[in-house]
Design a protein around this motif. Structure first.
Motif, short mmCIF file in Angstrom:
data_model
loop_
_atom_site.label_atom_id
_atom_site.label_comp_id
_atom_site.label_asym_id
_atom_site.label_seq_id
_atom_site.Cartn_x
_atom_site.Cartn_y
_atom_site.Cartn_z
N PRO A 46 0.82 -1.22 0.00
CA PRO A 46 0.00 0.00 0.00
C PRO A 46 0.85 1.26 0.00
CG PRO A 46 0.00 -1.04 2.16
CD PRO A 46 0.69 -2.00 1.24
N SER A 47 0.24 2.37 -0.39
CA SER A 47 0.94 3.65 -0.40
C SER A 47 1.44 3.98 1.00
CB SER A 47 0.01 4.76 -0.88
OG SER A 47 -0.37 4.55 -2.23
N GLY A 48 2.67 4.49 1.07
CA GLY A 48 3.24 4.89 2.34
C GLY A 48 3.79 3.76 3.19
N CYS A 49 3.96 2.57 2.59
CA CYS A 49 4.41 1.43 3.39
C CYS A 49 5.93 1.31 3.45
CB CYS A 49 3.81 0.12 2.86
SG CYS A 49 4.57 -0.48 1.34
N HIS A 199 2.20 -0.05 -6.36
CA HIS A 199 1.12 -0.44 -5.46
C HIS A 199 0.04 -1.17 -6.24
CE1 HIS A 199 -0.03 3.76 -6.67
NE2 HIS A 199 -1.15 3.13 -6.95
N GLY A 200 0.33 -1.46 -7.53
CA GLY A 200 -0.60 -2.20 -8.37
C GLY A 200 -0.34 -3.71 -8.27
N ARG A 210 9.74 -12.30 -9.55
CA ARG A 210 9.56 -12.49 -8.11
C ARG A 210 8.80 -11.29 -7.58
NH1 ARG A 210 12.45 -15.32 -4.59
NH2 ARG A 210 13.97 -15.80 -6.20
N VAL A 211 7.96 -11.51 -6.57
CA VAL A 211 7.23 -10.43 -5.93
C VAL A 211 7.56 -10.41 -4.45
CG1 VAL A 211 4.96 -9.57 -5.25
CG2 VAL A 211 5.33 -10.34 -7.60
N VAL A 212 7.93 -9.25 -3.94
CA VAL A 212 8.12 -9.03 -2.51
C VAL A 212 6.96 -8.19 -2.03
CG1 VAL A 212 9.58 -7.98 -0.74
CG2 VAL A 212 10.64 -9.18 -2.66
N VAL A 213 6.19 -8.72 -1.08
CA VAL A 213 4.99 -8.04 -0.56
C VAL A 213 5.33 -7.38 0.76
CG1 VAL A 213 2.57 -8.29 0.09
CG2 VAL A 213 3.55 -9.81 -1.66
N LEU A 214 5.09 -6.06 0.83
CA LEU A 214 5.33 -5.30 2.05
C LEU A 214 4.00 -4.87 2.66
CD1 LEU A 214 8.28 -3.02 0.88
CD2 LEU A 214 8.42 -5.18 2.11
N THR A 215 3.85 -5.00 3.96
CA THR A 215 2.63 -4.58 4.64
C THR A 215 2.67 -3.08 4.89
OG1 THR A 215 3.63 -5.00 6.80
CG2 THR A 215 2.41 -6.81 5.77
N ALA A 216 1.54 -2.54 5.39
CA ALA A 216 1.44 -1.12 5.68
C ALA A 216 2.53 -0.71 6.66
CB ALA A 216 0.07 -0.78 6.25
N GLY A 217 3.03 0.57 6.46
CA GLY A 217 4.15 1.05 7.24
C GLY A 217 3.95 0.91 8.75
N PRO A 218 5.01 0.59 9.49
CA PRO A 218 6.36 0.39 8.96
C PRO A 218 6.46 -0.89 8.12
CG PRO A 218 6.32 -0.26 11.26
CD PRO A 218 4.97 0.36 10.96
N ALA A 219 7.20 -0.78 7.02
CA ALA A 219 7.28 -1.89 6.08
C ALA A 219 7.82 -3.15 6.75
CB ALA A 219 8.17 -1.50 4.90
N LEU A 254 -2.35 -8.61 2.18
CA LEU A 254 -2.57 -7.20 2.50
C LEU A 254 -3.91 -6.97 3.19
CD1 LEU A 254 -1.17 -5.56 -0.77
CD2 LEU A 254 -0.02 -5.84 1.44
N GLY A 255 -4.59 -8.07 3.57
CA GLY A 255 -5.84 -7.96 4.29
C GLY A 255 -6.98 -7.41 3.47
N MET A 256 -6.97 -7.69 2.17
CA MET A 256 -7.98 -7.14 1.28
C MET A 256 -8.97 -8.21 0.83
SD MET A 256 -5.37 -4.77 -0.95
CE MET A 256 -6.63 -4.03 -1.99
#
Length: 257
Positions: A46-49, A199-200, A210-219, A254-256
């Motif tokens: 997500p934005s800002g993560c 963020h797409g 490869r995809v690295v998934v980061l959660t909402a900040g703090p990353a 991402l909890g979506m």
């Protein structure tokens, strides 16, 4: 038995805290992953993560507070000033310079031999579909064409690593999909290692090896997995069951869902 490929990039427990007076903001709490040479790794979240912060740490623009970052090796040393090419969300072309001269800017700043650099710049402009536009000014090009010029500029000094920070985020949907296809072609032709921030979710799956998934900040790294979809990729791959499974996996992380 094939020998294991040594990672080109290795992050181990990387953290970053911004400080302003007595206030502190934890931007990255723990990031650990490897990138092999020649991979196109998508960083999604997500934005800002903290995705852009992580890219700036890799570029040497921001120090990290904890953990380790290693790029290159003892036998293949890495110089951030010479070995990184960057593409941002905005093309950041100098409006008073012609497109070819914009592409040549890194070569000029690094003091590279300009005769060879000019020849390489023309070749790169042809590769990104801008042959014949060398003498145009930025205002004479569409947004997508300006980003093509920015990609050529990032490659002109032959970097080992290309960092792309949401480079297609400002483009309309159709141009963005076309640029995704173009990026995959350019990546295959150039053989570069690319880190692509987005963020797409669909874009990350479509582009990444490869995809690295980061959660909402703090990353915090939620997952790191390979995308086992065939190349060359075309837009119809987005209708395949495997593509949908990858996107659902990220949505869930991402909890979506």
């Amino acid at each position: 038995m094939t020998a294991a490929v040594e990672p080109f990039i290795r992050l181990s427990g990387v953290s970053k805290t911004y400080r302003s007076g007595r206030k502190q903001h934890l931007a990255i709490s723990d990031a650990s992953f490897d990138v092999r040479p020649g991979e196109l790794v998508a960083l999604v979240g997500p934005s800002g993560c903290g995705k852009s912060t992580l890219l700036k740490i890799l570029a040497g623009l921001h120090p990290h507070d904890g953990g380790q970052v290693r790029i290159g090796s003892a036998t293949h040393p890495f110089d951030p000033a010479r070995d990184i090419g960057m593409v941002f969300q905005a093309p950041l072309l100098l409006k008073w310079r012609r497109i070819l001269d914009n592409v040549l800017l890194p070569a000029e700043l690094l003091g590279l031999p300009m005769r060879e650099a000019r020849e390489r710049a023309r070749g790169l402009m042809a590769m990104v579909g801008l042959a014949g536009y060398e003498e145009k000014y930025p205002y004479e090009l569409s947004g997508g064409m300006q980003q093509r010029a920015a990609i050529a500029r990032a490659l002109v000094h032959d970097p080992k690593l290309v960092l792309m920070d949401e480079p297609f985020g400002a483009l309309d949907a159709l141009t963005r999909e076309k640029m995704n296809l173009e990026l995959l072609r350019i990546w295959k032709e150039s053989g570069k290692t690319i880190m692509f921030v987005t963020h797409g979710i669909s874009e990350a799956v479509f582009l990444g090896t490869r995809v690295v998934v980061l959660t909402a900040g703090p990353a915090r790294m939620a997952d790191n997995f390979e995308i086992e979809l065939p190349h060359p990729r075309t837009l119809d791959i987005k209708t395949h069951e495997a593509f949908g499974a990858y996107t659902r996996r990220i949505y869930k992380l991402l909890g979506m869902e």
